[in-house]
Enzyme design. Structure first.
Site, PDB file in Angstrom:
ATOM      1  N   SER A 125     -36.986  43.618 127.557  1.00 39.76           N
ATOM      2  CA  SER A 125     -37.142  44.186 128.560  1.00 39.76           C
ATOM      3  C   SER A 125     -38.298  44.590 129.136  1.00 39.76           C
ATOM      4  O   SER A 125     -38.261  45.226 130.358  1.00 39.76           O
ATOM      5  CB  SER A 125     -36.185  45.600 128.228  1.00 39.76           C
ATOM      6  OG  SER A 125     -36.980  46.574 127.519  1.00 39.76           O
ATOM      7  N   LYS A 162     -40.197  52.005 127.307  1.00 38.60           N
ATOM      8  CA  LYS A 162     -39.615  52.112 128.511  1.00 38.60           C
ATOM      9  C   LYS A 162     -40.846  52.752 129.166  1.00 38.60           C
ATOM     10  O   LYS A 162     -41.449  53.833 128.867  1.00 38.60           O
ATOM     11  CB  LYS A 162     -38.527  52.648 128.922  1.00 38.60           C
ATOM     12  CG  LYS A 162     -37.137  52.182 128.375  1.00 38.60           C
ATOM     13  CD  LYS A 162     -37.032  50.601 128.842  1.00 38.60           C
ATOM     14  CE  LYS A 162     -35.671  50.079 128.338  1.00 38.60           C
ATOM     15  NZ  LYS A 162     -35.706  49.622 126.874  1.00 38.60           N
TER      16      LYS A 162
END
Length: 207
Positions: A125, A162
């Site tokens: 990701s 993230k």
């Protein structure tokens, strides 16, 4: 810096022990310690030259007349000095995964990077931030980050890596891959969110 200090510095840069240097020089280890302790003010040429060979440098560099790096071929760059930090399990670059906190491994970090621990990344990701599956990311512990910075974040009992977007009423954990949706948390959900630390560097595996 005296010659003994430079001898010790160079030996440590190469990861050599005193015993290894002594064996190659066919000297007693106490003699090498004497070199490094500056007990001998001036080393004769018949000592300095073989010592330079063992330390992969030149007598001039040991004397401090030139840098060690000047003796390297153009395709070799010197490694920076490093220190050790614990490698604490895995962190998800995808959906959050259970954080595994095991301190049985350590990794080397260049001394110019200030980190408290490292994590092995799983998933894809964060590939547009050049962080891939299997990469090691270095984390500096801090409870807050600036909006837009990449951080290790705990979500309940799980953890993920993230880009953090901060808003007055919510926090968004944003992937760096359009194949993944951002994770949005509001209200009481924010009680389960904890920033573990800021990502300050990463090391990619060989591909």
């Amino acid at each position: 810096m005296k010659i003994g200090d430079r001898i010790k510095q160079r030996r440590e840069e190469l990861g050599l022990t005193v015993d290894e240097v002594a064996k190659q020089l066919k000297k007693h280890r106490a003699t090498v310690y004497r070199y490094e302790s500056n007990e001998i003010g001036t080393l004769p040429t018949d000592v300095l030259e073989p010592l330079a060979v063992v330390l992969e440098t030149t007598p001039a560099a040991l004397m401090g007349w030139e840098d060690f790096s000047k003796n390297l071929p153009s395709n070799i760059i010197p490694m920076p000095k490093t220190y050790k930090v614990p490698l604490i399990g895995n962190i998800a670059c995808g959906q959050p995964i259970l954080a595994v906190e095991e301190n049985d491994e350590v990794v080397e970090v260049p001394e110019n990077i200030k980190a408290d621990f490292a994590l092995c990344c799983k998933g894809d990701s964060m590939i547009n931030a050049r962080i891939f599956d299997g990469d090691i990311v270095y984390i500096r512990k801090q409870p807050e980050v600036e909006t837009g910075e990449i951080a290790a974040v705990r979500i309940g009992d799980e953890a993920t890596l993230k880009r953090v977007r901060l808003y007055p009423d919510k926090i968004i954990l944003e992937p760096a891959n359009p194949m993944y949706e951002p994770l949005v948390y509001r209200g009481e959900e924010l009680n389960d969110i904890e920033i573990l630390g800021k990502a300050v560097a990463f090391t990619s595996i060989v591909r």
